[in-house]
Design a protein around this motif. Sequence first.
Motif, PDB file in Angstrom:
ATOM      1  N   THR A 209     -40.874 -21.068  45.088  1.00  0.00           N
ATOM      2  CA  THR A 209     -40.667 -22.132  44.832  1.00  0.00           C
ATOM      3  C   THR A 209     -39.050 -21.953  46.804  1.00  0.00           C
ATOM      4  O   THR A 209     -39.847 -23.109  46.873  1.00  0.00           O
TER       5      THR A 209
ATOM      6  N   LEU B  43     -40.254 -25.755  48.097  1.00  0.00           N
ATOM      7  CA  LEU B  43     -39.157 -27.232  48.326  1.00  0.00           C
ATOM      8  C   LEU B  43     -39.369 -26.967  50.149  1.00  0.00           C
ATOM      9  O   LEU B  43     -39.011 -28.266  50.220  1.00  0.00           O
TER      10      LEU B  43
ATOM     11  N   VAL C  99     -32.598 -30.992  50.188  1.00  0.00           N
ATOM     12  CA  VAL C  99     -33.108 -30.562  49.481  1.00  0.00           C
ATOM     13  C   VAL C  99     -31.391 -29.660  49.392  1.00  0.00           C
ATOM     14  O   VAL C  99     -30.911 -28.886  48.190  1.00  0.00           O
TER      15      VAL C  99
ATOM     16  N   ARG D 147     -29.937 -29.488  45.909  1.00  0.00           N
ATOM     17  CA  ARG D 147     -29.381 -27.806  45.538  1.00  0.00           C
ATOM     18  C   ARG D 147     -28.556 -27.151  45.415  1.00  0.00           C
ATOM     19  O   ARG D 147     -28.069 -26.257  44.430  1.00  0.00           O
ATOM     20  N   ASP D 148     -27.807 -26.492  47.411  1.00  0.00           N
ATOM     21  CA  ASP D 148     -27.174 -25.651  47.012  1.00  0.00           C
ATOM     22  C   ASP D 148     -25.142 -26.240  47.129  1.00  0.00           C
ATOM     23  O   ASP D 148     -24.255 -25.172  46.581  1.00  0.00           O
TER      24      ASP D 148
ATOM     25  N   GLY E  12     -25.261 -28.712  43.067  1.00  0.00           N
ATOM     26  CA  GLY E  12     -26.471 -27.889  41.954  1.00  0.00           C
ATOM     27  C   GLY E  12     -25.258 -27.171  41.309  1.00  0.00           C
ATOM     28  O   GLY E  12     -25.573 -27.870  39.825  1.00  0.00           O
TER      29      GLY E  12
ATOM     30  N   HIS F  82     -28.676 -27.447  37.589  1.00  0.00           N
ATOM     31  CA  HIS F  82     -29.923 -28.558  37.436  1.00  0.00           C
ATOM     32  C   HIS F  82     -30.142 -29.152  38.635  1.00  0.00           C
ATOM     33  O   HIS F  82     -30.728 -30.205  38.632  1.00  0.00           O
ATOM     34  N   GLY F  83     -29.749 -28.731  39.987  1.00  0.00           N
ATOM     35  CA  GLY F  83     -29.690 -29.741  41.431  1.00  0.00           C
ATOM     36  C   GLY F  83     -31.420 -29.996  41.162  1.00  0.00           C
ATOM     37  O   GLY F  83     -32.516 -30.872  41.720  1.00  0.00           O
ATOM     38  N   THR F  84     -32.751 -28.686  41.203  1.00  0.00           N
ATOM     39  CA  THR F  84     -33.581 -29.297  40.829  1.00  0.00           C
ATOM     40  C   THR F  84     -34.550 -30.217  40.287  1.00  0.00           C
ATOM     41  O   THR F  84     -35.366 -30.155  40.556  1.00  0.00           O
TER      42      THR F  84
ATOM     43  N   LEU G  92     -33.680 -33.292  42.417  1.00  0.00           N
ATOM     44  CA  LEU G  92     -34.428 -33.076  43.203  1.00  0.00           C
ATOM     45  C   LEU G  92     -36.032 -34.058  43.371  1.00  0.00           C
ATOM     46  O   LEU G  92     -36.898 -34.179  43.361  1.00  0.00           O
TER      47      LEU G  92
ATOM     48  N   GLU H 255     -37.392 -27.913  34.210  1.00  0.00           N
ATOM     49  CA  GLU H 255     -35.521 -28.618  34.520  1.00  0.00           C
ATOM     50  C   GLU H 255     -35.086 -28.792  33.409  1.00  0.00           C
ATOM     51  O   GLU H 255     -34.182 -28.952  32.774  1.00  0.00           O
TER      52      GLU H 255
ATOM     53  N   THR I  61     -28.451 -16.928  44.985  1.00  0.00           N
ATOM     54  CA  THR I  61     -27.464 -18.306  44.406  1.00  0.00           C
ATOM     55  C   THR I  61     -26.509 -17.239  44.365  1.00  0.00           C
ATOM     56  O   THR I  61     -25.196 -18.204  44.213  1.00  0.00           O
TER      57      THR I  61
END
Lengths: 349, 295, 404
Positions: free
Chosen positions: A267, A271, A294, A298-299, A302, A308-310, A313, B113, C99
Amino acid sequence: MSAEAETPTVDEPIVPSPGSTGPSGSPGRRLPLGRLIAALLLVVLAAVPLFVAQFPTSMLARMLIFALLAVSLDLLVGITGLPSLGHAAYFGVGAYTAGLVAKHWTAAAPIPLVAAVVVAAFAAAATGWLAVRSHGVFFLMLTLAIGELIQQLSESWSDVTGGDNGLYGIPAVEVAGEPLVLVGYVYWYVLIFAVLGFAVIWAVSRSPFGAALRGIRDNEARMRSLGYSPFRYKLAGFVIAGAVAGLGGGLLAVQQQLVTPADLGFTTSALALLAVAVGGAGSLWGPAIGAALVVLIRDVYGPDLDGHGTLVLGVVFIVAVYSLRHGIAGLATTQFRRGPGRQTEKADG
Amino acid sequence: MTEWFADNFVSILNGLAIGSLLFILAVGLSLVFGMMDVLNLGHGALYLIGAYVGFQFTGGISSWGGFLTALAVAAAFGLVAGLILSVATEPLVGRGHLDQALLTLGVALVVAEVISIIFGDDVQNVVAPPGLNESIQVFGNTYPAYRLALIGVGAVLAIVVWLVIEKSSLGALIRASVSDREMVSSVGVDNRKVKAGVFAFGSMLAALAGVLGGPVYGARTGLDETVLLLALVVIVIGGLGSVRGALIGSLVIGQVESLGRANLPEFASFMLFGALAVVLIVRPRGLFGSKVGAP
Amino acid sequence: MTQPVFSRRNALGLFGLAGLAATAGCGSSVGGGSSAGSSASGGGGAIKVGLVIPQDGVYTPLGVDMKNGWDLFLERHDGMLGGYEVETVIGDEGEGPDTGVPAIQGLIQRDNVDVLVGIVNSASALGAAEAVAAAKKVLVISNAGANAVTGDARNPYIWRASFNNAQAAFAMGEYLASQQPEGGVFLMAPDYAAGQETFVAFKASYEGGGGTIAGEALTPFGTTQDFQPFLSAIPGSGAGATFVFYSGGEAVSFVQQYAGFGLKDTVPLYGSGFLTEGSVLEAQGEAAVGIQTALHYSTEIDNPANTEFVEAYQKAYDVLPTCFAVQTWDAALVLDLALADAADLSGDAVSEALGGVGEISDSPRGAWTFDGQSPKHVEYLREVQEGDGGLINVVVEELGEYGQ
């Protein structure tokens, strides 16, 4: 085919032009402008901890780290034409090395970082020696396989790496005997070395060596006929890219004080490749922006998007592949709009 | 020797079942790559769609109606998805293979997703239809009936695909495109249609594999990545663009996944990716591949 | 020619900064430490609690249960803990420490919470331990079971209201040692901290009680979908019983395949309670009936607090509660007791108050106390049986009290 080699105004000319931080045409005029923007940016970045709260500062540090990874990948993808889906492996190797050194030997800067760079370079040399014999999509799959192997190793060798739990409890880096605890200080530490790493890649890109890499990217057979050994150049490029990625990893160990197998997994590699593509392969500063994007999505955003930030992206990425042919960097430089398609992303051998 | 065989009989049988599933999954990927040099990194996402379709229509209850409906719906989804992917990669053909691969990667992310948003992140179960929901005795060993059925389905499908590819004129067209697509287009065949057809067919198979694999692997987030990597290993080892290669490759990997994991658990994952790396370095076209190191 | 490029370049640079400005707050990251949370001493005032739960990834169902337990407690206590009005901020720990740790850091740095509660993944707990200690905020863990968290890697700010990985395994080991299954026991668990600690604890009590291990297998964590390669070793080992630790999706697959390969009727299956807890039980269906597990909670425990709790939970959420919900309920309960006595909301004061809490008598799991900074509670032997509305874990007997 031959027409491309003869248009010096498009993208990076074979003869490196002195100055300017990005893809450009006439060197003379670009010189003060690119430098000015770069200097301005540096000043702003350096001033951040004085005016910005803790959390955004540490997010910015993460962006810098990821940007370093993306830029080092750009050396491979955009400049040498080797699309790697396993680059995070060297990032991770550097991170684990720095973490282990800091935990078990010394946390005095910059020793863990130096160790990270050296070990990552070794790893890149050992694997690159096999990998750069491949081309195009085969290279893609091979680097994917190597990345998976290294991730598997990090999970299995749990006595050393902490396995799935990751390497935790990494002590704060020490400068002149004092551990850097405040977020702002950590940020400055990261900034200094990130700029250093970027400068190295930039210098390589500007040098005759970098020009040779581009030549190999565009027409390997011709370079070979000119007397270059593509294998050696590609391997050297691979090692440099791996070493700088390792530097990024070492900085991750400082910022996060934790390294997990996810940091060097598929991953992360995907990315990073995404950041390069969105930012504009070959431009170096484009991938840096791509990386910031990114991390931002995402962070930072997110959690607001339920994790579900991905998805965002992915959509951004698809849009970019279609409409931003040369990434964000392509937007900024009208040069790309002219002339027959000069493809900076031509990654087939 | 016979004792080892008896002890490992169930593992070997299981390897055949997994191999069958892998074949159904991988043959489409192999053909598309062999034909157009497009590496569809979204292939795992197609499997995932199938798996969740399977869950949606069986809902943890054993029923033939649900299962067959799931198969039909998944097939439809797969066909459409394949066509879309084929069309989507069309504008990128002039831009090199990396861009096409990256596009499929983006699509894979989005699909995974979206599925996660619709179905949540729970691990879901797909139950085998009645009759296959039990275990039967095979040479004194208890083995789930469904997995035996899977071996049967895989064998039938292998024969069907082989017949189509080797014996029909459509198959000849596909084989020719794999060998030399420029030549084929110069003969007057519209390459795009052949590509679309192969893409659609292969994607349909991937989605079907998702439904068929449900009672074995369930439906969960992250399964697409796992499955994609397995498929990649299969097609690289077996050879890109070759149906025979996909079959041999999937049988081999099936055994690695079962026998290998049973006897050498620590090394199984290394074996998988190590094999991938070795083949890519030494013989990129795999055991039966038709293109030599095609970029 | 230069003009448009200049403005585009500049625009992009500004765009990047604008993105940052949008997320930046005013403040400084180099002046002094973290700002203190709200208010004054004693009761009265508000408290900001950071609830760290997975809202994304395979552990999401546990996150839902934990939030339910937390919300239910606050609802039945007028939204107050120890006299303070509670504001809950949720942090998404995701699937792993990559995370989880940033989520915890975010709650500390950006949201300035006073206390943290939650955490499913032990790796996230371990990874954030230093940050929590440096910020001097109390963390009450309501799941993560790694022994090290309140053992080797402990610090005064990390408390636990859940369990540690060794307890259930140790209890089961003692029980099976007394049962003496013929041929010994076969062990299986996923190959990561929780699984490994389970192995160690089980062997300690089982072998210590005279039992023999017929065989063992640690399966690759998170990537094993097909357990057949490992299950195939069990008949050949001659084991009279199998003891495993699996949770979540792996528990579902394992139990189903255990039955599917015919082992259910020949080699009785025992496990740590997570094997049959919560939503996995429903997914396992028929295959789970008869499995005996050890855990510190069951919906069938017969005490007034639990009866009330189960009823309230079902009414509010339409499902039976799980141990994850109870653990978070207990975290709230323990904070309620501690905050009433704490001098102020500083980490040191809260930590001290937690140490003085004594016996927590009206917890749904039964009375328990802190052993160090982790619970010492009763482990129950439960068996999966058909209940009124579905499968339940019936309490067979109490296995005794277990601490760290």
